[in-house]
Write an enzyme that holds these catalytic residues in place. Structure first.
Site, PDB file in Angstrom:
ATOM      1  N   LYS A 113      96.697 -16.059 -87.044  1.00 44.84           N
ATOM      2  CA  LYS A 113      96.306 -15.799 -85.654  1.00 44.84           C
ATOM      3  C   LYS A 113      97.526 -15.846 -84.743  1.00 44.84           C
ATOM      4  O   LYS A 113      98.410 -16.677 -84.928  1.00 44.84           O
ATOM      5  CB  LYS A 113      95.278 -16.844 -85.184  1.00 44.84           C
ATOM      6  CG  LYS A 113      93.956 -16.795 -85.935  1.00 44.84           C
ATOM      7  CD  LYS A 113      92.925 -17.744 -85.330  1.00 44.84           C
ATOM      8  CE  LYS A 113      91.606 -17.636 -86.083  1.00 44.84           C
ATOM      9  NZ  LYS A 113      90.552 -18.478 -85.466  1.00 44.84           N
ATOM     10  N   GLY A 148      90.395 -14.861 -78.643  1.00 41.57           N
ATOM     11  CA  GLY A 148      89.251 -13.963 -78.598  1.00 41.57           C
ATOM     12  C   GLY A 148      89.290 -12.897 -79.677  1.00 41.57           C
ATOM     13  O   GLY A 148      88.714 -11.833 -79.505  1.00 41.57           O
ATOM     14  N   LYS A 193      92.440 -21.790 -92.494  1.00 42.04           N
ATOM     15  CA  LYS A 193      91.609 -21.367 -93.618  1.00 42.04           C
ATOM     16  C   LYS A 193      90.540 -20.431 -93.065  1.00 42.04           C
ATOM     17  O   LYS A 193      90.027 -20.646 -91.975  1.00 42.04           O
ATOM     18  CB  LYS A 193      90.960 -22.584 -94.296  1.00 42.04           C
ATOM     19  CG  LYS A 193      90.064 -22.198 -95.457  1.00 42.04           C
ATOM     20  CD  LYS A 193      90.102 -23.217 -96.578  1.00 42.04           C
ATOM     21  CE  LYS A 193      89.334 -22.700 -97.797  1.00 42.04           C
ATOM     22  NZ  LYS A 193      90.105 -21.678 -98.540  1.00 42.04           N
ATOM     23  N   GLU A 240      84.919 -23.350 -77.718  1.00 50.06           N
ATOM     24  CA  GLU A 240      84.379 -22.518 -78.809  1.00 50.06           C
ATOM     25  C   GLU A 240      84.490 -23.241 -80.140  1.00 50.06           C
ATOM     26  O   GLU A 240      85.547 -23.795 -80.461  1.00 50.06           O
ATOM     27  CB  GLU A 240      85.192 -21.225 -78.951  1.00 50.06           C
ATOM     28  CG  GLU A 240      85.076 -20.245 -77.838  1.00 50.06           C
ATOM     29  CD  GLU A 240      85.805 -18.933 -78.171  1.00 50.06           C
ATOM     30  OE1 GLU A 240      85.751 -18.029 -77.339  1.00 50.06           O
ATOM     31  OE2 GLU A 240      86.429 -18.814 -79.245  1.00 50.06           O
ATOM     32  N   ARG A 275      87.783 -20.371 -68.085  1.00 50.26           N
ATOM     33  CA  ARG A 275      87.233 -19.511 -67.027  1.00 50.26           C
ATOM     34  C   ARG A 275      85.710 -19.588 -67.042  1.00 50.26           C
ATOM     35  O   ARG A 275      85.120 -20.112 -67.981  1.00 50.26           O
ATOM     36  CB  ARG A 275      87.640 -18.059 -67.301  1.00 50.26           C
ATOM     37  CG  ARG A 275      87.105 -17.594 -68.659  1.00 50.26           C
ATOM     38  CD  ARG A 275      87.251 -16.118 -68.912  1.00 50.26           C
ATOM     39  NE  ARG A 275      86.531 -15.717 -70.103  1.00 50.26           N
ATOM     40  CZ  ARG A 275      87.006 -15.789 -71.343  1.00 50.26           C
ATOM     41  NH1 ARG A 275      88.214 -16.265 -71.564  1.00 50.26           N
ATOM     42  NH2 ARG A 275      86.272 -15.406 -72.366  1.00 50.26           N
ATOM     43  N   ARG A 281      74.388  -7.468 -73.167  1.00 51.12           N
ATOM     44  CA  ARG A 281      75.414  -6.848 -72.320  1.00 51.12           C
ATOM     45  C   ARG A 281      75.225  -5.339 -72.384  1.00 51.12           C
ATOM     46  O   ARG A 281      75.383  -4.738 -73.451  1.00 51.12           O
ATOM     47  CB  ARG A 281      76.809  -7.173 -72.839  1.00 51.12           C
ATOM     48  CG  ARG A 281      77.169  -8.635 -72.740  1.00 51.12           C
ATOM     49  CD  ARG A 281      78.645  -8.812 -73.025  1.00 51.12           C
ATOM     50  NE  ARG A 281      78.989 -10.210 -73.154  1.00 51.12           N
ATOM     51  CZ  ARG A 281      80.234 -10.661 -73.259  1.00 51.12           C
ATOM     52  NH1 ARG A 281      81.246  -9.803 -73.263  1.00 51.12           N
ATOM     53  NH2 ARG A 281      80.470 -11.949 -73.379  1.00 51.12           N
TER      54      ARG A 281
HETATM   55  C1  MV4 Z   1      87.936 -17.288 -87.412  1.00 50.05           C
HETATM   56  C2  MV4 Z   1      86.997 -16.794 -88.329  1.00 50.05           C
HETATM   57  C3  MV4 Z   1      86.935 -17.362 -89.576  1.00 50.05           C
HETATM   58  N1  MV4 Z   1      87.781 -18.347 -89.920  1.00 50.05           N
HETATM   59  N2  MV4 Z   1      88.761 -18.275 -87.794  1.00 50.05           N
HETATM   60  C4  MV4 Z   1      87.029 -14.240 -83.833  1.00 50.05           C
HETATM   61  C5  MV4 Z   1      87.064 -14.577 -82.376  1.00 50.05           C
HETATM   62  C6  MV4 Z   1      88.119 -15.603 -82.223  1.00 50.05           C
HETATM   63  N3  MV4 Z   1      87.757 -16.585 -81.236  1.00 50.05           N
HETATM   64  C7  MV4 Z   1      88.263 -16.189 -83.598  1.00 50.05           C
HETATM   65  N4  MV4 Z   1      87.453 -15.403 -84.493  1.00 50.05           N
HETATM   66  C8  MV4 Z   1      87.259 -15.797 -85.779  1.00 50.05           C
HETATM   67  N5  MV4 Z   1      88.057 -16.822 -86.190  1.00 50.05           N
HETATM   68  C9  MV4 Z   1      88.680 -18.781 -89.033  1.00 50.05           C
HETATM   69  N6  MV4 Z   1      89.532 -19.732 -89.396  1.00 50.05           N
HETATM   70  C10 MV4 Z   1      86.175 -15.751 -87.926  1.00 50.05           C
HETATM   71  C11 MV4 Z   1      86.308 -15.229 -86.661  1.00 50.05           C
HETATM   72  C12 MV4 Z   1      85.485 -14.073 -86.392  1.00 50.05           C
HETATM   73  C13 MV4 Z   1      84.447 -14.083 -85.512  1.00 50.05           C
HETATM   74  C14 MV4 Z   1      84.149 -15.201 -84.761  1.00 50.05           C
HETATM   75  C15 MV4 Z   1      83.107 -15.204 -83.891  1.00 50.05           C
HETATM   76  C16 MV4 Z   1      82.335 -14.044 -83.745  1.00 50.05           C
HETATM   77  C17 MV4 Z   1      82.618 -12.920 -84.476  1.00 50.05           C
HETATM   78  C18 MV4 Z   1      83.665 -12.921 -85.363  1.00 50.05           C
HETATM   79  C19 MV4 Z   1      83.904 -11.776 -86.094  1.00 50.05           C
HETATM   80  C20 MV4 Z   1      84.931 -11.792 -86.956  1.00 50.05           C
HETATM   81  C21 MV4 Z   1      85.715 -12.931 -87.125  1.00 50.05           C
END
Ligand code: MV4
Length: 446
Positions: free
Chosen positions: A158, A164, A201, A275, A292, A338
């Site tokens: 990331k 987001g 992970k 979150e 926000r 939305r």
């Molecule tokens: C993740 C994840 C799985 N594992 N992190 C997407 C939004 C951002 N805030 C972080 N996200 C994710 N982080 C780890 N370690 C999966 C997502 C993710 C996701 C999260 C919420 C809603 C939809 C999503 C779609 C794909 C991946």
């Protein structure tokens, strides 16, 4: 304590802020770009200042111009809404330097939580559960390789300056790591001006659960329960609800307590969101903190009966967090769709243009937050959100039935909207039963 609020935003959120200010008897100033001169926020605010051309870089993002507009109108506070300058620490600082209240947390808090790796390390230090991964940014590919071996594949890279879902890359095999690391880092540099990455992970088939919080300037924090936000397409939320179908009172109290601790560790004040990812075994992990007011705040308002915008403004005025906020009771269930000016039959391509005919739904438990009207022309310069339809009922079944009924009642002609897509999701049996996760829309057959 605040005498006049300038709203540094447009669209439905500008209207939402104006409504709160009217009820609090605080005069408002709208700012607008030339293309927004016929917008309702301009009409409903007490004063309005044109701050530049349609292009957001030269209007809604033009910091010095906005401060200037606040000065000439004698505004002593700025509400940034969401998007634009809402999470810009430099802008919050510029407001403070000019003796204007920025309605949000302190600039240092925005900066710290905006740096997603730093937010993570702050939470680790505070004992908040985070997804297994690095404690700070990765210095190089070798550090990434070591950590990936330690936590095990698949992993996710990331961008620290992202958030987001922007600047994320999944790595399933050790052989893919080097290439993906270099690509992700380069992408982060060009998109955010910062190449820093961190590693976590990969949590598969997780749910996205977020907790609404409110904090005063004296260190008191309350939470208002969770929102289920797993129905997303390309990291854009489409449907949110509260309560989550999988969170019971016991888990709500547990996650809520952790969210309050997280907010305290961040020195948080104002409205914010913590979150979490919730995995299949009901483990939850801190993911990010949003500093926000969020698009989906109304579902929490509907089930708690608390006007989050008014509370946020009161808190900015220096009021103490009211005791009753901590004792909120949940009433029923609320859901939000939305509604975007996009064509779901043509891969969601934007559908700007003139709205030739418009009718907002009504009736029991129905709320539509929108800035559009018949004759309104949707500009191409901004996001495609037309409005948010929120329904409330005594339980999930009733609010879903009301949503289907309200979507059917909605008339928007002249542009395509995401409404048919929402209707298809509402008919899906997994969605109906509450059995879904963040991968839901990836496998959804429209
Ligand atoms: C993740 C994840 C799985 N594992 N992190 C997407 C939004 C951002 N805030 C972080 N996200 C994710 N982080 C780890 N370690 C999966 C997502 C993710 C996701 C999260 C919420 C809603 C939809 C999503 C779609 C794909 C991946």
């Amino acid at each position: 304590m605040i005498k006049k609020i300038l709203i540094a935003n447009r669209g439905e959120i500008a209207l939402r802020i104006i409504r709160a200010c009217k009820e609090l008897n605080i005069p408002t100033v709208a700012i607008y770009s030339t293309i927004d001169s016929l917008s309702l926020h301009v009409r409903f605010a007490d004063e309005a200042v044109c701050i530049g051309p349609a292009n957001s870089q030269d209007s809604y993002l033009k910091q010095s111009q906005i401060i200037g507009a606040a000065e000439v109108t004698n505004s002593d506070a700025i509400h940034p809404g969401y998007g634009f300058l809402a999470e810009n620490a430099d802008f919050a600082q510029m407001c403070e330097d000019n003796e204007i209240h920025f309605i949000g947390p302190e600039p240092e808090v925005i900066r710290k939580m905006g740096d997603k790796a730093q937010a993570r390390s702050t939470m680790i230090k505070a004992g908040i559960p985070v997804i297994p991964g690095t404690e700070s940014v990765l210095s190089d590919f070798e550090a990434a390789r070591k950590m990936a071996v330690e936590i095990g594949y698949p992993i996710i890279l990331k961008a620290s300056a992202g958030g987001g879902g922007r600047g994320m890359r999944i790595v399933r095999e050790p052989s893919e790591l080097e290439n993906t690391f270099l690509m992700a880092s380069e992408e982060a540099r060009s998109a955010f001006g910062n190449p820093d990455l961190y590693i976590e992970k990969l949590v598969e088939d997780a749910r996205h659960i977020e907790i609404q919080i409110l904090g005063d300037n004296f260190g008191n924090i309350a939470h208002l329960g969770e929102r289920e936000c797993s129905i997303q397409r390309r990291h854009q939320k489409l449907i949110e609800e509260s309560p989550s179908p999988v969170v019971d009172q016991n888990m709500r109290e547990k996650i809520g307590k952790i969210a309050v601790q997280a907010a305290k560790a961040a020195n948080y004040s104002s409205a914010g969101t913590v979150e979490f990812l919730l995995d299949k075994d009901e483990n939850f992990y801190f993911m990010e903190m949003n500093t926000r007011i969020q698009v989906e705040h109304p579902v929490t308002e509907m089930v708690t009966g608390i006007d989050i915008l008014k509370e946020q403004v009161d808190l900015a005025c220096g009021k103490k967090l009211p005791e009753w906020l901590k004792k909120f009771k949940l009433r029923g269930h609320a859901i939000e769709c939305r509604i975007n000016a996009e064509d779901p039959f043509k891969s969601f391509r934007p559908s700007p243009g003139k709205i030739t005919s418009f009718h907002a739904p009504g009736g029991p438990g129905t709320r539509m937050d929108t800035h559009v009207y018949a004759g309104y022309e949707i500009p191409t310069n901004y996001d495609s959100l037309l409005g948010k339809l929120i329904t409330h009922g005594r339980d999930r079944e009733e609010s879903l039935a009301r949503m289907e009924r309200a979507l059917e009642e909605t008339i928007i002609e002249g542009v395509s909207t995401s409404i048919p897509f929402h209707q298809a999701i509402l008919r899906d049996s997994s969605f109906r039963s509450g059995n879904f996760h963040t991968g839901f829309l990836d496998s959804f057959q429209f």
